[in-house]
Design a protein around this motif. Structure first.
Motif, PDB file in Angstrom:
ATOM      1  N   LEU A  30      15.456  -7.324  25.033  1.00  0.00           N
ATOM      2  CA  LEU A  30      14.313  -7.768  24.799  1.00  0.00           C
ATOM      3  C   LEU A  30      14.272  -8.547  26.408  1.00  0.00           C
ATOM      4  O   LEU A  30      13.304  -8.651  27.696  1.00  0.00           O
ATOM      5  CB  LEU A  30      13.951  -9.621  24.509  1.00  0.00           C
ATOM      6  N   VAL A  31      15.650  -8.343  27.381  1.00  0.00           N
ATOM      7  CA  VAL A  31      15.928  -8.620  28.706  1.00  0.00           C
ATOM      8  C   VAL A  31      16.883  -7.806  29.468  1.00  0.00           C
ATOM      9  O   VAL A  31      16.871  -7.515  30.150  1.00  0.00           O
ATOM     10  CB  VAL A  31      16.778  -9.978  28.858  1.00  0.00           C
ATOM     11  N   GLY A  32      15.958  -6.364  28.740  1.00  0.00           N
ATOM     12  CA  GLY A  32      16.806  -5.307  29.043  1.00  0.00           C
ATOM     13  C   GLY A  32      17.711  -4.023  29.455  1.00  0.00           C
ATOM     14  O   GLY A  32      18.529  -3.652  30.424  1.00  0.00           O
ATOM     15  N   GLY A  68      24.831  -9.078  39.433  1.00  0.00           N
ATOM     16  CA  GLY A  68      24.376 -10.547  38.766  1.00  0.00           C
ATOM     17  C   GLY A  68      23.819 -10.765  37.543  1.00  0.00           C
ATOM     18  O   GLY A  68      23.404 -11.498  37.018  1.00  0.00           O
ATOM     19  N   GLY A  69      22.877 -10.167  38.325  1.00  0.00           N
ATOM     20  CA  GLY A  69      21.374 -10.545  37.406  1.00  0.00           C
ATOM     21  C   GLY A  69      21.359  -9.796  36.411  1.00  0.00           C
ATOM     22  O   GLY A  69      20.788 -10.132  35.111  1.00  0.00           O
ATOM     23  N   ARG A  85      20.524 -12.016  32.973  1.00  0.00           N
ATOM     24  CA  ARG A  85      19.948 -11.908  32.304  1.00  0.00           C
ATOM     25  C   ARG A  85      20.356 -11.871  30.806  1.00  0.00           C
ATOM     26  O   ARG A  85      19.968 -12.262  30.028  1.00  0.00           O
ATOM     27  CB  ARG A  85      18.945 -10.012  31.962  1.00  0.00           C
ATOM     28  N   ALA A  86      21.905 -11.330  30.612  1.00  0.00           N
ATOM     29  CA  ALA A  86      22.610 -11.928  29.138  1.00  0.00           C
ATOM     30  C   ALA A  86      22.726 -13.407  29.225  1.00  0.00           C
ATOM     31  O   ALA A  86      22.429 -14.091  27.912  1.00  0.00           O
ATOM     32  CB  ALA A  86      24.078 -11.455  28.956  1.00  0.00           C
ATOM     33  N   THR A 118      13.153  -9.316  40.188  1.00  0.00           N
ATOM     34  CA  THR A 118      13.539  -8.775  39.234  1.00  0.00           C
ATOM     35  C   THR A 118      13.366  -9.763  38.386  1.00  0.00           C
ATOM     36  O   THR A 118      12.086  -9.706  36.865  1.00  0.00           O
ATOM     37  CB  THR A 118      14.622  -8.089  39.277  1.00  0.00           C
ATOM     38  N   MET A 119      13.605 -11.237  38.255  1.00  0.00           N
ATOM     39  CA  MET A 119      14.269 -11.605  37.294  1.00  0.00           C
ATOM     40  C   MET A 119      12.838 -12.726  37.090  1.00  0.00           C
ATOM     41  O   MET A 119      12.715 -13.193  36.019  1.00  0.00           O
ATOM     42  CB  MET A 119      15.603 -12.610  38.035  1.00  0.00           C
ATOM     43  N   GLN A 120      12.226 -13.243  37.967  1.00  0.00           N
ATOM     44  CA  GLN A 120      11.174 -13.589  38.164  1.00  0.00           C
ATOM     45  C   GLN A 120      10.115 -13.185  36.838  1.00  0.00           C
ATOM     46  O   GLN A 120       9.942 -13.193  36.373  1.00  0.00           O
ATOM     47  CB  GLN A 120      10.345 -14.544  38.825  1.00  0.00           C
TER      48      GLN A 120
END
Length: 262
Positions: A120-122, A136-137, A141-142, A171-173
């Protein structure tokens, strides 16, 4: 419904003085709600989030989730902090499945759920990696996947992207909007970024300097476009996006001046 009803919080500061952190705050977050809190540092945003998470007791008022009083931490609330809190000695998949282990699920079921959330979070190819091997990104996600593992009623996010560079933050948004759109989770997010608040929130609440009060509530619709198109560019290009940004800046500035005068 997540319901905060006239909540006030007092506690002793490091110098022993009494701190009046929140004053009669009321807030509702309905099913599929996405509420973003804005305000100056020290206005009580994190205090409110920690009270909803069950980490802080309220001095007066009540907080309920689906009519059940919140009296402590629980699996019905997932929390994502500004700094990831992944355990460095565990793999990414084991970090994601940690809450499921505490809940008593078997190894095979934990792994299946972790793999589903990493997809789901790639991060489907990074389950066997360790946190130090991720950017960090990717660690955030994890962290989001771990917060979702127990299928919480609401996701609480305390400036989750504040420490990231601008490109990673965008990207996180996009990831968060996709997760919200696909899972339908309620989200309560804290940020200092007006643009981020406008992009992500179905409602923005502005909090005054301490003692924190909600001084404005503004409904929004940009996140719906963001979710449909997968990019923030269209929303940011709209004249009303800039106009609402100026309105929020004016509200925050006015509230800060009133706090200084007090």
């Amino acid at each position: 419904m997540l319901k905060v009803d006239r909540v006030s919080i007092h506690f002793a500061g490091r110098d022993g003085r009494a701190v009046h952190a929140l004053d009669r705050v009321s807030l509702d977050i309905p099913d599929r709600g996405f509420v973003v809190a804005l305000g100056a540092s020290g206005c009580g945003k994190s205090t409110l989030l920690n009270a909803i998470a069950g980490f802080l007791p309220v001095s007066s008022g009540t907080i309920t989730l689906n009519e059940r009083p919140i009296a402590g931490p629980g699996a019905d609330r997932g929390v994502v902090f500004q700094k990831d809190t992944l355990l460095p000695w565990k793999s990414v998949a084991d970090n994601v499945a940690l809450g499921l282990k505490f809940a008593g699920l078997g190894r095979a079921e934990r792994r299946e759920r972790a793999d589903e959330l990493l997809g789901l979070v790639g991060l489907q190819d990074f389950g066997k990696a360790y946190p130090y091997e991720l950017s960090g990104g990717m660690r955030q996600r994890a962290g989001i996947a771990r917060a979702l593992a127990t299928d919480p009623e609401i996701l609480l996010m305390d400036e989750p992207f504040g420490a990231l560079d601008s490109m990673t933050r965008e990207t996180m948004q996009e990831l968060l909007v996709s997760v919200w759109h696909r899972t339908g989770k309620r989200i309560f997010l804290i940020t200092h970024s007006i643009d981020e608040a406008l992009l992500l929130g179905r409602e923005v609440v502005v909090m005054s300097p301490r003692p924190g009060r909600i001084v404005a509530r503004i409904p929004l619709r940009f996140v719906e476009e963001f979710a449909a198109e997968g990019t923030a560019h269209t929303a940011k290009a709209r004249p009303e996006f800039a106009a609402l940004g100026e309105e929020l800046r004016a509200i925050i500035h006015r509230s800060d001046l009133q706090g200084l005068a007090a």
